[in-house]
Design a protein around this motif. Sequence first.
Motif, PDB file in Angstrom:
ATOM      1  N   THR A  72      -4.647  -2.059   8.476  1.00 54.85           N
ATOM      2  CA  THR A  72      -5.158  -2.761   7.546  1.00 54.85           C
ATOM      3  C   THR A  72      -5.549  -1.556   6.495  1.00 54.85           C
ATOM      4  N   ALA A  73      -6.112  -0.127   6.995  1.00 54.88           N
ATOM      5  CA  ALA A  73      -6.467   0.722   5.995  1.00 54.88           C
ATOM      6  C   ALA A  73      -5.259   1.033   5.104  1.00 54.88           C
ATOM      7  N   TRP A  74      -3.965   1.349   5.751  1.00 59.23           N
ATOM      8  CA  TRP A  74      -2.797   1.517   5.130  1.00 59.23           C
ATOM      9  C   TRP A  74      -2.559   0.640   4.055  1.00 59.23           C
ATOM     10  N   VAL A  75      -2.733  -0.679   4.370  1.00 60.81           N
ATOM     11  CA  VAL A  75      -2.074  -1.586   3.262  1.00 60.81           C
ATOM     12  C   VAL A  75      -3.258  -1.535   2.351  1.00 60.81           C
ATOM     13  N   ILE A  76      -4.566  -1.650   2.654  1.00 60.42           N
ATOM     14  CA  ILE A  76      -5.568  -1.753   1.500  1.00 60.42           C
ATOM     15  C   ILE A  76      -5.535  -0.633   0.658  1.00 60.42           C
ATOM     16  N   SER A  77      -5.315   0.725   1.192  1.00 61.68           N
ATOM     17  CA  SER A  77      -5.003   1.972   0.437  1.00 61.68           C
ATOM     18  C   SER A  77      -3.956   1.823  -0.790  1.00 61.68           C
ATOM     19  N   LEU A  78      -2.673   1.454  -0.108  1.00 60.08           N
ATOM     20  CA  LEU A  78      -1.477   1.143  -1.051  1.00 60.08           C
ATOM     21  C   LEU A  78      -1.824   0.077  -2.031  1.00 60.08           C
ATOM     22  N   LYS A  79      -2.410  -0.878  -1.635  1.00 63.38           N
ATOM     23  CA  LYS A  79      -2.537  -2.058  -2.631  1.00 63.38           C
ATOM     24  C   LYS A  79      -3.628  -1.616  -3.607  1.00 63.38           C
ATOM     25  N   LYS A  80      -4.332  -0.811  -3.395  1.00 57.05           N
ATOM     26  CA  LYS A  80      -5.376  -0.237  -4.502  1.00 57.05           C
ATOM     27  C   LYS A  80      -4.638   0.670  -5.875  1.00 57.05           C
ATOM     28  N   CYS A  81      -3.473   0.945  -5.172  1.00 61.93           N
ATOM     29  CA  CYS A  81      -2.710   1.737  -6.230  1.00 61.93           C
ATOM     30  C   CYS A  81      -1.500   1.147  -6.777  1.00 61.93           C
ATOM     31  N   ASN A  82      -1.491  -0.213  -6.292  1.00 62.27           N
ATOM     32  CA  ASN A  82      -0.415  -1.061  -6.571  1.00 62.27           C
ATOM     33  C   ASN A  82       1.052  -0.640  -6.336  1.00 62.27           C
ATOM     34  N   VAL A  83       0.885   0.195  -4.936  1.00 66.99           N
ATOM     35  CA  VAL A  83       2.158   0.439  -4.378  1.00 66.99           C
ATOM     36  C   VAL A  83       2.674  -0.670  -3.490  1.00 66.99           C
ATOM     37  N   ILE A  84       1.679  -1.492  -2.864  1.00 71.06           N
ATOM     38  CA  ILE A  84       2.193  -2.647  -2.045  1.00 71.06           C
ATOM     39  C   ILE A  84       1.568  -3.957  -2.892  1.00 71.06           C
ATOM     40  N   ILE A  85       2.484  -4.672  -2.993  1.00 72.83           N
ATOM     41  CA  ILE A  85       2.199  -5.865  -4.174  1.00 72.83           C
ATOM     42  C   ILE A  85       2.405  -7.156  -2.821  1.00 72.83           C
ATOM     43  N   ASP A  86       1.876  -8.010  -3.263  1.00 71.92           N
ATOM     44  CA  ASP A  86       1.915  -9.462  -2.755  1.00 71.92           C
ATOM     45  C   ASP A  86       3.029 -10.195  -2.955  1.00 71.92           C
TER      46      ASP A  86
ATOM     47  N   TYR B 280       1.845  -4.031  15.062  1.00 68.09           N
ATOM     48  CA  TYR B 280       2.923  -4.070  16.153  1.00 68.09           C
ATOM     49  C   TYR B 280       3.604  -2.828  16.316  1.00 68.09           C
ATOM     50  N   LEU B 281       4.000  -2.483  14.970  1.00 65.36           N
ATOM     51  CA  LEU B 281       5.069  -1.145  15.097  1.00 65.36           C
ATOM     52  C   LEU B 281       3.922  -0.048  15.383  1.00 65.36           C
ATOM     53  N   LEU B 282       3.063   0.094  14.845  1.00 62.66           N
ATOM     54  CA  LEU B 282       2.081   1.328  15.159  1.00 62.66           C
ATOM     55  C   LEU B 282       1.831   1.253  16.464  1.00 62.66           C
ATOM     56  N   ALA B 283       1.510  -0.024  17.083  1.00 60.05           N
ATOM     57  CA  ALA B 283       0.979   0.181  18.558  1.00 60.05           C
ATOM     58  C   ALA B 283       1.987   0.597  19.463  1.00 60.05           C
ATOM     59  N   LYS B 284       3.310   0.179  19.207  1.00 56.08           N
ATOM     60  CA  LYS B 284       4.648   0.374  20.041  1.00 56.08           C
ATOM     61  C   LYS B 284       4.917   1.801  19.882  1.00 56.08           C
TER      62      LYS B 284
ATOM     63  N   GLU C  88       9.993   2.375   7.301  1.00 52.43           N
ATOM     64  CA  GLU C  88      10.344   1.448   8.066  1.00 52.43           C
ATOM     65  C   GLU C  88      10.294  -0.013   7.110  1.00 52.43           C
ATOM     66  N   PHE C  89       9.444  -0.110   6.493  1.00 51.37           N
ATOM     67  CA  PHE C  89       9.113  -1.403   5.742  1.00 51.37           C
ATOM     68  C   PHE C  89       9.721  -1.456   4.103  1.00 51.37           C
ATOM     69  N   SER C  90      10.048  -0.317   3.883  1.00 48.73           N
ATOM     70  CA  SER C  90      10.563  -0.111   2.396  1.00 48.73           C
ATOM     71  C   SER C  90      11.915  -1.214   2.095  1.00 48.73           C
ATOM     72  N   GLY C  91      11.544  -2.093   1.154  1.00 48.33           N
ATOM     73  CA  GLY C  91      12.825  -2.970   0.785  1.00 48.33           C
ATOM     74  C   GLY C  91      12.690  -4.388   1.424  1.00 48.33           C
ATOM     75  N   GLN C  92      11.529  -4.575   2.090  1.00 49.58           N
ATOM     76  CA  GLN C  92      11.518  -5.752   3.071  1.00 49.58           C
ATOM     77  C   GLN C  92      10.102  -6.326   2.805  1.00 49.58           C
ATOM     78  N   GLU C  93       9.855  -7.533   3.040  1.00 50.03           N
ATOM     79  CA  GLU C  93       8.656  -8.131   3.161  1.00 50.03           C
ATOM     80  C   GLU C  93       8.288  -8.048   4.446  1.00 50.03           C
ATOM     81  N   PHE C  94       6.937  -8.007   4.623  1.00 48.55           N
ATOM     82  CA  PHE C  94       6.164  -7.417   6.008  1.00 48.55           C
ATOM     83  C   PHE C  94       4.628  -8.062   5.922  1.00 48.55           C
ATOM     84  N   SER C  95       4.082  -7.929   7.200  1.00 45.03           N
ATOM     85  CA  SER C  95       2.786  -8.405   7.191  1.00 45.03           C
ATOM     86  C   SER C  95       1.740  -7.222   8.125  1.00 45.03           C
ATOM     87  N   VAL C  96       0.543  -7.398   8.073  1.00 49.26           N
ATOM     88  CA  VAL C  96      -0.312  -6.699   8.744  1.00 49.26           C
ATOM     89  C   VAL C  96       0.044  -6.559  10.069  1.00 49.26           C
ATOM     90  N   ASP C  97       0.217  -7.748  10.452  1.00 50.82           N
ATOM     91  CA  ASP C  97       0.566  -7.996  11.963  1.00 50.82           C
ATOM     92  C   ASP C  97       2.027  -7.184  12.367  1.00 50.82           C
TER      93      ASP C  97
END
Length: 89
Positions: A75-89, A57-61, A44-53
């Motif tokens: 938050t857990a998904w983002v933190i886990s992937l940030k640790k591996c540099n998979v998600i970058i700011d 929202y997508l998970l809840a929906k 869903e989020f590959s190739g685009q900017e996104f936020s934890v919010d």
Amino acid sequence: MKINSNFKLRHIAGETIIINQGTPDADLTRIISLNASARFLWNEFSGQEFSVDEVSYLLAKTYHIPVQQARQDATAWVISLKKCNVIID
């Protein structure tokens, strides 16, 4: 934040894993495996900017879970992937 474009999803032996392409100094001893919901978020989020919010929202929906639980999971998904540099700011 966004998913680092050096990382790609691959399906190997019934598992979905993330591999690092294009980085000569990559640590190839680490394997990152994704479950179905993590793979869904990646797609869903590959190739685009996104936020934890937005992830929350997508998970809840999608999974019909309380917003607070979705926020914790996002938050857990983002933190886990940030640790591996998979998600970058």
